[in-house]
Design an enzyme around this catalytic site. Structure first.
Site, PDB file in Angstrom:
ATOM      1  N   SER A   1       3.463  -6.033  -0.857  1.00 41.83           N
ATOM      2  CA  SER A   1       3.002  -7.296  -1.428  1.00 41.83           C
ATOM      3  C   SER A   1       1.858  -7.079  -2.417  1.00 41.83           C
ATOM      4  CB  SER A   1       2.526  -8.236  -0.313  1.00 41.83           C
ATOM      5  OG  SER A   1       1.513  -7.619   0.465  1.00 41.83           O
TER       6      SER A   1
ATOM      7  N   HIS B   1       9.910  -8.713  -1.051  1.00 41.24           N
ATOM      8  CA  HIS B   1       8.797  -9.069  -0.180  1.00 41.24           C
ATOM      9  C   HIS B   1       9.160 -10.285   0.670  1.00 41.24           C
ATOM     10  CE1 HIS B   1       4.717 -11.070   0.508  1.00 41.24           C
ATOM     11  NE2 HIS B   1       4.827 -10.068   1.361  1.00 41.24           N
TER      12      HIS B   1
ATOM     13  N   GLU C   1      10.263 -12.699  -2.195  1.00 43.07           N
ATOM     14  CA  GLU C   1       9.851 -12.446  -3.574  1.00 43.07           C
ATOM     15  C   GLU C   1      10.552 -11.192  -4.070  1.00 43.07           C
ATOM     16  OE1 GLU C   1       5.375 -14.234  -3.860  1.00 43.07           O
ATOM     17  OE2 GLU C   1       5.600 -12.379  -2.706  1.00 43.07           O
TER      18      GLU C   1
ATOM     19  N   ASN D   1       0.665 -13.696  -2.289  1.00 41.76           N
ATOM     20  CA  ASN D   1      -0.567 -12.988  -1.954  1.00 41.76           C
ATOM     21  C   ASN D   1      -1.600 -13.030  -3.066  1.00 41.76           C
ATOM     22  OD1 ASN D   1      -0.357 -12.208   0.734  1.00 41.76           O
ATOM     23  ND2 ASN D   1       1.024 -10.538   0.236  1.00 41.76           N
TER      24      ASN D   1
END
Length: 291
Positions: free
Chosen positions: A120, A141, A153, A191
Site C-alpha cells: 500500500s 491492494h 486498488e 492510505n
C-alpha cells in the site's frame, strides 16, 4: 474472464488470511505459503471459523464452508507455488523482503505466472524491478479486512504489460471484488488519507485528548464509519503501522506520515493489537474479524 485457475498467497497474517478467504470462497484452488507451520495452522483455523460464522449468519449455505476450505492448501515450501497462475504477496512492507521473495518465486513459477503485490506504500515499479519479470507484476491492494471489504486498488508499474493488468483486473472481478485503477503513487487512494489520519488519531491518544473507545465511538456515530480508527489500527497491528508510516514518510517527507512515538512504545510493550490480544483495545480471542 481470466484464465487463472490456481492462486498463491504468500503470508498468512491478517491480510494474507483475508485475501486467501476471498480467493478460496470464489472457487479457486488457493495455496497459502508461510515459513512457519504454526502460522499456517492459525490462519486455517481463523478462516474456517470465519466461514462457519458466515453459515450461521446466512451468508453461506450449510456445507459451503467445508467446500471452500477444501480449496485451501497451506505450505512452507516455495516450490509448491510452481502450479500457480497468479501469486499475491502479503508480506512485510520492506522492499528487500519483497525482492527476495519474488526472486525465489521467479525461479519456480512458469513464465505466464503473474506476480501481484498487496503493498500500500511501496512503488509497484520498484518491487517489479527485483522480480525477474517486471512486465508481469501488478499492484493489487486489498482493503482490510479483505474477507469483508470489496475494494481492491489496482496499480500497474511503469512496465506492467496491458495483458497482465487486464488479466489481473478480470480475476479481481471474478472474486466478486470491486477494482479501481490508481497510479503507482505512495499510498494510492486510501492510505494517502489513512496513514496521516491514523497517525493524527494516535497522537490524540498520546496527548490525552480522549480515550480510544470514545474516539472510536465519536467517529462511528458522527461519520457513520463501520469501524473506529483505533479499532482498525488494532486490526492493522502496531508493527505494520510503523512500517507503513516509515515507508510513506521516506517517500513523501510528509510530516503527518512520520511514525508517532506511541506506536514504538506500544510495540516495545507487546501491545500490537488484535494479533497480540491488546492494543488500543483488549481482545479475548484470536479470531479473525467477522468470525
Amino acid at each position: 474472464m481470466s484464465n487463472i485457475k490456481t492462486v498463491g498467497v504468500v503470508g498468512s497474517g491478517t491480510m494474507g488470511t483475508g485475501i486467501a478467504i476471498v480467493i478460496a470462497r470464489a472457487g479457486f484452488k488457493t495455496i497459502v505459503l508461510d515459513t512457519r507451520e504454526d502460522a499456517l495452522a492459525r490462519a486455517r483455523d481463523q478462516a474456517a471459523a470465519f466461514l462457519t460464522k458466515s453459515v450461521a449468519r446466512g451468508k453461506l449455505k450449510a456445507g459451503q464452508d467445508e467446500a471452500i476450505m477444501a480449496n485451501w492448501h497451506g505450505t512452507t515450501q516455495v516450490d509448491d507455488m510452481a502450479e500457480c497462475d497468479l501469486v499475491i504477496e502479503a508480506v512485510f512492507e520492506d522492499l528487500a523482503v519483497k525482492h527476495t521473495l519474488f526472486s525465489k518465486l521467479d525461479k519456480v513459477c512458469p513464465p505466464h505466472t503473474i506476480f501481484a503485490t498487496n503493498t500500500s506504500t511501496i512503488s509497484i515499479t520498484e518491487i517489479a524491478g527485483g522480480s525477474g519479470r517486471a512486465d508481469r507484476v501488478v499492484g493489487m491492494h486489498f482493503c482490510l479486512p479483505a474477507q469483508l471489504m470489496k475494494l481492491v486498488e489496482m496499480s500497474p508499474g511503469l512496465v506492467t504489460s496491458e495483458d497482465t493488468f487486464d488479466t489481473a483486473w478480470a480475476f479481481c472481478e471474478q472474486l466478486g471484488q470491486k477494482p479501481v485503477k490508481t497510479r503507482d503513487m505512495p499510498g494510492f487512494i486510501l492510505n494517502y488519507f489513512l496513514i496521516p489520519w491514523h497517525n493524527d488519531v494516535i497522537n490524540m491518544v498520546d496527548q490525552g485528548v480522549a480515550e480510544p473507545a470514545d474516539i472510536d465511538l465519536a467517529v462511528k456515530t458522527a461519520l457513520g464509519y463501520p469501524l473506529g480508527p483505533l479499532e482498525l489500527l488494532d486490526m492493522v497491528g502496531m508493527d505494520t503501522q510503523k512500517l507503513l508510516a516509515e515507508a510513506m514518510h521516506d517517500l513523501t517527507h510528509e510530516p503527518r506520515a512520520a511514525c508517532p512515538p506511541l506506536v514504538k512504545r506500544m510495540i516495545g510493550a507487546g501491545k500490537l493489537g488484535r494479533k497480540s490480544g491488546a492494543g488500543f483495545h483488549v481482545y479475548d480471542n484470536n479470531k479473525i474479524f467477522g468470525a
